[in-house]
Motif scaffolding. Sequence first.
Motif, PDB file in Angstrom:
ATOM      1  N   GLY A   1       0.831  -1.196   0.000  1.00 54.95           N
ATOM      2  CA  GLY A   1       0.000   0.000   0.000  1.00 54.95           C
ATOM      3  C   GLY A   1       0.867   1.248   0.000  1.00 54.95           C
ATOM      4  O   GLY A   1       1.193   1.787   1.053  1.00 54.95           O
TER       5      GLY A   1
ATOM      6  N   VAL B   1      -3.611  -9.530   2.855  1.00 56.62           N
ATOM      7  CA  VAL B   1      -2.191  -9.351   2.553  1.00 56.62           C
ATOM      8  C   VAL B   1      -1.367 -10.346   3.376  1.00 56.62           C
ATOM      9  O   VAL B   1      -0.443 -10.999   2.863  1.00 56.62           O
ATOM     10  CB  VAL B   1      -1.745  -7.893   2.804  1.00 56.62           C
ATOM     11  CG1 VAL B   1      -0.226  -7.778   2.701  1.00 56.62           C
ATOM     12  CG2 VAL B   1      -2.421  -6.938   1.823  1.00 56.62           C
TER      13      VAL B   1
ATOM     14  N   GLY C   1      -1.390  12.519   9.425  1.00 52.96           N
ATOM     15  CA  GLY C   1      -2.166  12.262   8.218  1.00 52.96           C
ATOM     16  C   GLY C   1      -2.720  13.563   7.696  1.00 52.96           C
ATOM     17  O   GLY C   1      -2.499  14.622   8.270  1.00 52.96           O
TER      18      GLY C   1
ATOM     19  N   HIS D   1      -1.116   2.699  -9.902  1.00 53.52           N
ATOM     20  CA  HIS D   1      -0.703   3.405  -8.682  1.00 53.52           C
ATOM     21  C   HIS D   1       0.770   3.147  -8.375  1.00 53.52           C
ATOM     22  O   HIS D   1       1.501   4.044  -7.947  1.00 53.52           O
ATOM     23  CB  HIS D   1      -1.562   2.951  -7.490  1.00 53.52           C
ATOM     24  CG  HIS D   1      -2.985   3.411  -7.578  1.00 53.52           C
ATOM     25  ND1 HIS D   1      -4.007   2.847  -6.844  1.00 53.52           N
ATOM     26  CD2 HIS D   1      -3.555   4.398  -8.327  1.00 53.52           C
ATOM     27  CE1 HIS D   1      -5.146   3.459  -7.136  1.00 53.52           C
ATOM     28  NE2 HIS D   1      -4.894   4.388  -8.033  1.00 53.52           N
TER      29      HIS D   1
ATOM     30  N   SER E   1      -3.041  -2.099  -7.757  1.00 50.75           N
ATOM     31  CA  SER E   1      -3.117  -1.388  -9.028  1.00 50.75           C
ATOM     32  C   SER E   1      -1.727  -1.065  -9.571  1.00 50.75           C
ATOM     33  O   SER E   1      -0.960  -0.310  -8.969  1.00 50.75           O
ATOM     34  CB  SER E   1      -3.924  -0.090  -8.823  1.00 50.75           C
ATOM     35  OG  SER E   1      -3.438   0.936  -9.647  1.00 50.75           O
TER      36      SER E   1
ATOM     37  N   HIS F   1       1.221   2.726  14.794  1.00 54.89           N
ATOM     38  CA  HIS F   1       0.258   3.705  14.264  1.00 54.89           C
ATOM     39  C   HIS F   1       0.852   5.104  14.331  1.00 54.89           C
ATOM     40  O   HIS F   1       0.987   5.667  15.415  1.00 54.89           O
ATOM     41  CB  HIS F   1      -1.053   3.643  15.066  1.00 54.89           C
ATOM     42  CG  HIS F   1      -2.049   4.673  14.627  1.00 54.89           C
ATOM     43  ND1 HIS F   1      -3.031   5.155  15.461  1.00 54.89           N
ATOM     44  CD2 HIS F   1      -2.226   5.320  13.443  1.00 54.89           C
ATOM     45  CE1 HIS F   1      -3.762   6.053  14.812  1.00 54.89           C
ATOM     46  NE2 HIS F   1      -3.289   6.163  13.593  1.00 54.89           N
TER      47      HIS F   1
ATOM     48  N   GLY G   1      -1.937   0.798  10.728  1.00 55.48           N
ATOM     49  CA  GLY G   1      -3.396   0.901  10.834  1.00 55.48           C
ATOM     50  C   GLY G   1      -3.861   1.799  11.976  1.00 55.48           C
ATOM     51  O   GLY G   1      -3.266   1.819  13.048  1.00 55.48           O
TER      52      GLY G   1
ATOM     53  N   VAL H   1      -1.842  -0.784   4.059  1.00 56.39           N
ATOM     54  CA  VAL H   1      -3.084  -0.910   3.292  1.00 56.39           C
ATOM     55  C   VAL H   1      -4.254  -0.545   4.210  1.00 56.39           C
ATOM     56  O   VAL H   1      -4.085  -0.420   5.426  1.00 56.39           O
ATOM     57  CB  VAL H   1      -3.255  -2.349   2.758  1.00 56.39           C
ATOM     58  CG1 VAL H   1      -2.124  -2.679   1.772  1.00 56.39           C
ATOM     59  CG2 VAL H   1      -3.308  -3.361   3.887  1.00 56.39           C
TER      60      VAL H   1
END
Lengths: 285, 285
Positions: free
Chosen positions: B9, B78, B125, B39, B36, B121, B96, B70
């Motif tokens: 990811g 995954v 962000g 990406h 993808s 974590h 996460g 991800v």
Amino acid sequence: MIKRLTIFGVGLIGGSLAMALRAAGTCHEVVGCSRSEEHLRQALERGVIDRYTLDPAEAVQGADMVVLAVPLGAMRAVCAAIRGHLAPEAALTDVGSAKGSVVEAVREGFGEMPLNFVPGHPIAGTEKSGVSAAFPGLFHGRRVILTPLETSDLGALARVRTMWEETGAVVETLSVAHHDEVLAATSHLPHLLAFGLVDSLARMGERDEIFRYAAGGFRDFTRIASSDPVMWRDICLANREAILQVMAGYQQDLGLITRAIEAQDGDALLEIFQRAKAARDEFCQ
Amino acid sequence: MIKRLTIFGVGLIGGSLAMALRAAGTCHEVVGCSRSEEHLRQALERGVIDRYTLDPAEAVQGADMVVLAVPLGAMRAVCAAIRGHLAPEAALTDVGSAKGSVVEAVREGFGEMPLNFVPGHPIAGTEKSGVSAAFPGLFHGRRVILTPLETSDLGALARVRTMWEETGAVVETLSVAHHDEVLAATSHLPHLLAFGLVDSLARMGERDEIFRYAAGGFRDFTRIASSDPVMWRDICLANREAILQVMAGYQQDLGLITRAIEAQDGDALLEIFQRAKAARDEFCQ
Ligand SMILES: NC(=O)c1ccc[n+]([C@@H]2O[C@H](COP(=O)([O-])OP(=O)(O)OC[C@H]3O[C@@H](n4cnc5c(N)ncnc54)[C@H](OP(=O)(O)O)[C@@H]3O)[C@@H](O)[C@H]2O)c1
Ligand SMILES: NC(=O)c1ccc[n+]([C@@H]2O[C@H](COP(=O)([O-])OP(=O)(O)OC[C@H]3O[C@@H](n4cnc5c(N)ncnc54)[C@H](OP(=O)(O)O)[C@@H]3O)[C@@H](O)[C@H]2O)c1
């Protein structure tokens, strides 16, 4: 051109208005009036006003524009104190965050509705208060909502509009009731949610730790919870019905989210979040 | 020094981590993997990764550090795809936003708890997502919470800690359950309130007008409602119990405010607002 502007309450809003008009060169003299001589002297020293008095009747002598920039809870008493002293040609306006209650307070204070009264509300502010927080650019590019009454003199309306335009603001008009509904949704409700959230976290056992791990988004989200508690108490009491109505709608919506989480209904959550993101992105980039 | 870093990811968080480590010069090679190819090619072209593969088993070949970046809902798949392919000395971590669910997903994906797994974590962000939003300074000065398990290998813990410190982050440790409670209060709840508010207003009849008069505070307050709806759906499902608990407390507090407004109890309102302002000013100037 305003010859003599009298401002009741030379704080964040009243002070910034005086500074903006002086900077624009569209105001000959500014007279300040409030309760505390110390605050007024501070305003004088900052060059925000030309002179001050603690006597409301004296303050409005010879004024052609009078602005009520005191807390909502003080509007009525100020009006009662200037009743009979206002020149008939003086325009009267206010900057209160709720309009229905100010209209009522002005009517009660004067014993009748002054024809030259044009209620107003600048949609601008910071979390700070007092004249030390005032600055001339506060209204630049921001909206000012005027809520003229059926009785409002059109000449007074035009003069109040021109005054705000000279601060760089964009002036619009709404009805009193409509203003109070819209502001309950876009300003009063968010402030209550932020106060409620911070209070809720502050009362948790681990409050130090809670705030320690609060990230950037939390700071932005709760900034408005640093606003003046007295002002927000006044607003809650002044715009009670409209606030209760949007609060009820919001609590229902929060109930929907809560039930979707309980039911582990990912689709319902996704739908709500997508709709909200789309609206936010559309209206407030 | 990390020899080969594999990132699952390469979006906002995974991409920013890779960029930060490359900028610090503490990572020899970065391998990207996701669904993808477009990406991943974008990530390659931006210089975020050295190479990529769509095959998870191939992606972890020879890696000494593997990061799961991800969405929460994709962690388990995954892990299942790399089961049996991870070198025994490779450290495994994730980014996460909720930790209990990731621990569960990793255990399920691998069929047992890998000893080198150290949950993590970063408290950082933006509202944007995808590798185009990634930047090397994202973690600078921000906190990263690691929630090592009883089984976590101390060497792996040290290597994950060092990796984050090299991005400029401040690393702290909490238990899994404690992390999830604290984040429910400081991050998950505020996001839900903001999504709920914007959705509530967007559903009103006069939505265009409502948003038109929204002031500066509203923008700040609702910024987090521009976050990725899928990520927030995942977080709600992943941290369901802790979120429901803080939501219940919050709804009670909102009920207190509502009842005080109904009863026109200015003293009660003032007390709540003052307590909130004091807490906000103390912890988040
Ligand atoms: N802050 C905002 O974001 C914002 C935005 C739009 C509109 N408003 C409205 O603007 C008005 C003023 O708010 P503000 O933020 O400018 O507050 P502020 O900075 O605290 O200023 C209020 C001023 O009113 C004076 N005052 C207080 N009580 C008084 C009384 N009983 N009689 C006479 N003067 C009194 C104070 O001076 P003394 O202490 O010397 O009396 C002070 O100069 C309020 O009606 C508010 O709803 C505020
Ligand atoms: N955004 C934040 O503020 C924030 C903060 C802290 C932690 N986090 C956590 O960080 C993680 C990633 O979030 P982000 O914000 O970086 O999201 P993002 O920018 O959307 O990146 C997610 C990445 O995961 C890949 N991906 C999605 N589904 C996948 C699947 N089923 N299998 C393999 N790869 C998949 C995507 O690439 P493809 O489309 O190519 O598959 C994309 O590169 C989440 O667990 C989130 O909880 C986010």
